[in-house]
Design an enzyme around this catalytic site. Sequence first.
Site, PDB file in Angstrom:
ATOM      1  N   GLU A   1       8.894  19.208  -7.103  1.00 61.10           N
ATOM      2  CA  GLU A   1       7.612  19.595  -6.199  1.00 61.10           C
ATOM      3  C   GLU A   1       6.398  18.847  -6.947  1.00 61.10           C
ATOM      4  OE1 GLU A   1       4.722  20.562  -5.255  1.00 61.10           O
ATOM      5  OE2 GLU A   1       4.557  22.665  -5.837  1.00 61.10           O
TER       6      GLU A   1
ATOM      7  N   ASP B   1       4.158  31.287  -3.098  1.00 56.69           N
ATOM      8  CA  ASP B   1       3.752  30.420  -1.682  1.00 56.69           C
ATOM      9  C   ASP B   1       5.230  30.259  -0.976  1.00 56.69           C
ATOM     10  OD1 ASP B   1       3.764  28.473   0.193  1.00 56.69           O
ATOM     11  OD2 ASP B   1       2.455  27.076  -0.898  1.00 56.69           O
TER      12      ASP B   1
ATOM     13  N   GLU C   1      -3.893  14.999  -7.681  1.00 58.84           N
ATOM     14  CA  GLU C   1      -3.191  15.316  -8.800  1.00 58.84           C
ATOM     15  C   GLU C   1      -1.858  15.406  -8.760  1.00 58.84           C
ATOM     16  OE1 GLU C   1      -5.267  18.450 -11.116  1.00 58.84           O
ATOM     17  OE2 GLU C   1      -6.832  17.285 -11.538  1.00 58.84           O
TER      18      GLU C   1
ATOM     19  N   HIS D   1      -0.222  27.041  -0.554  1.00 58.17           N
ATOM     20  CA  HIS D   1      -1.260  27.283  -1.407  1.00 58.17           C
ATOM     21  C   HIS D   1      -2.070  25.635  -1.298  1.00 58.17           C
ATOM     22  CE1 HIS D   1       1.530  24.774  -3.716  1.00 58.17           C
ATOM     23  NE2 HIS D   1       0.622  24.741  -4.674  1.00 58.17           N
TER      24      HIS D   1
END
Lengths: 335, 335
Positions: A126, A33, A135, A275
Amino acid sequence: MTTNGPEATCLTSKDYYFDSYAHFGIHEEMLKDQVRTTSYRDAIYRNKHLFEGKVVLDVGCGTGILSMFAAKSGAKHVYGVDMSNIIHQARKIVSDNGLADKITLLQGKMEEIQLPVDKVDIIISEWMGYFLLYESMLDTVLVARDKYLIDGGMIFPDKATMYIGAIEDADYKDEKINYWDNVYGFNYSSIKKIALKEPLVDTVNGTVIVSDACPFKEIDVLTAKKEDLSFKVPFQITAQRNDYVHAFICWFDIGFTQGDTPIYFSTGAHAMYTHWKQTVFYTPTTLTIVEGETIQGTIACAPNDQNPRDLNIVIEYSFHGKYGSEQHTCDYKMS
Amino acid sequence: MTTNGPEATCLTSKDYYFDSYAHFGIHEEMLKDQVRTTSYRDAIYRNKHLFEGKVVLDVGCGTGILSMFAAKSGAKHVYGVDMSNIIHQARKIVSDNGLADKITLLQGKMEEIQLPVDKVDIIISEWMGYFLLYESMLDTVLVARDKYLIDGGMIFPDKATMYIGAIEDADYKDEKINYWDNVYGFNYSSIKKIALKEPLVDTVNGTVIVSDACPFKEIDVLTAKKEDLSFKVPFQITAQRNDYVHAFICWFDIGFTQGDTPIYFSTGAHAMYTHWKQTVFYTPTTLTIVEGETIQGTIACAPNDQNPRDLNIVIEYSFHGKYGSEQHTCDYKMS
């Protein structure tokens, strides 16, 4: 909406708890990504003066790419923490790149492990999930911040903004929702009901967006509290053309604003592929909307009581237009 | 090789044991696999005289589609067994289609549950996994056969054949394997080693196939034993043109041959898309092959000792051609 093949993103694949993160496939997707990874790289490499000689903590370090960016930027030492077994690969990678003396990788839950230092100068992470918060590891970043970050320390990234808009999406709604009306001659309407409650993570073509974008939630990672991650907020969007509305669409922007060169990226349908794609919430009916008309409502988001990994999202909206008036409360669940 | 988007199929998504099968996404993918579902439908609907008045067992019934095909074909009664929570949806679907008196759905492991009948006349099952045998339910079908199928009973499907060939795949090998040589300036060769050992499930364009197809394993579901699912067999493939070889490719064909109208389908690169795609095994070196030259070897396949859900695959091959001679033993693992 356009899709990458026959299936939208499978949410269950991003699953820390069964340690599928130990498989390199998900890391391959994240590394590849380019918007994501080059944004982090640029935010770190273009602010080398900030990293020079500093102690850095990488929350959820994965294969160690952000830790290595920080080490290459002159950090005195980087501590990377991840609970997944991918950390064994990360150690090998760090060593293969001659950075083993600069980077220490610790396996465990951030909430449970003890760093070898009392405080760090900078946190990099990240942590973002689908719909920003599904999540996500933001709550873990907040724990790390409160425990380890020095007063006046920095967090990369430090800003996140969530947006909502409306889309025309007849074809794909037929394929994903109305499909269940007749499956090889059988009535699968019980699955249709579930499908309607499940936000769809998929790439949306920017041309199907009918409305302006309403920012409905801003998160300052430096000051946010865990409670801020459950919220109910108002939104209002205005049609930019005459069209139908089949769904709401949500996305988020991320900002690294503490450096001298702020870096931003967007996961919206107007921007380059990431993504995270976008998240689509189909509405129970189709609205016919005229340019300038508005949809008003609230969007609420909170972890599911029974399973805190699941996300409950409620979108209430009302519409009073030339071709009709409607009011709905729609429950969605990301699981 | 062409891919459906940035990622090949994520193997961990097909995971009975964490009950991700309860999520309807995987069933959506299987139902929308038209080659798969219409083959079963045709095999059942075109042999109604065989199903008329019979007792049928559906092993791994999922949403119940095969059970409903059998009931619509005049089966006296259908028993569907599945361990996943999807069975709750299946019951609702069966009831919504007015078939609750014809179909009984039981949740549990086939090996542990007790059917309300001693014997069944026909077993239907969609048990096939990637590479036919990865996370397949064939061993469960064999248990059901030995316990419940009458002498002379039928199984749909009853035949499976596995094939191997060779492909030219330079571009995609660069993207999937050589990518790890330089990840944003870092050496990720430790991941490259893992990537080489991992078969890739992905759609392969038929034009990249360099060799003929060698059938290396045939399974007769009526007579196969569990031991037959671990094997080491020879293969030989012959180049159909001058080209490079970067990988082996495997696929399988399925046959419903017990009816008066046999039905077959293939999951090969030459055939229509199925959700099984093909399975690609990258070789450590690139072969330069001339039309008519052969690659000879063996392919071995067995469940992993530590984790029987994983599949160990070993391809040994030798090549003596105009442009070189090579001999390799390559270990692969599907997990």
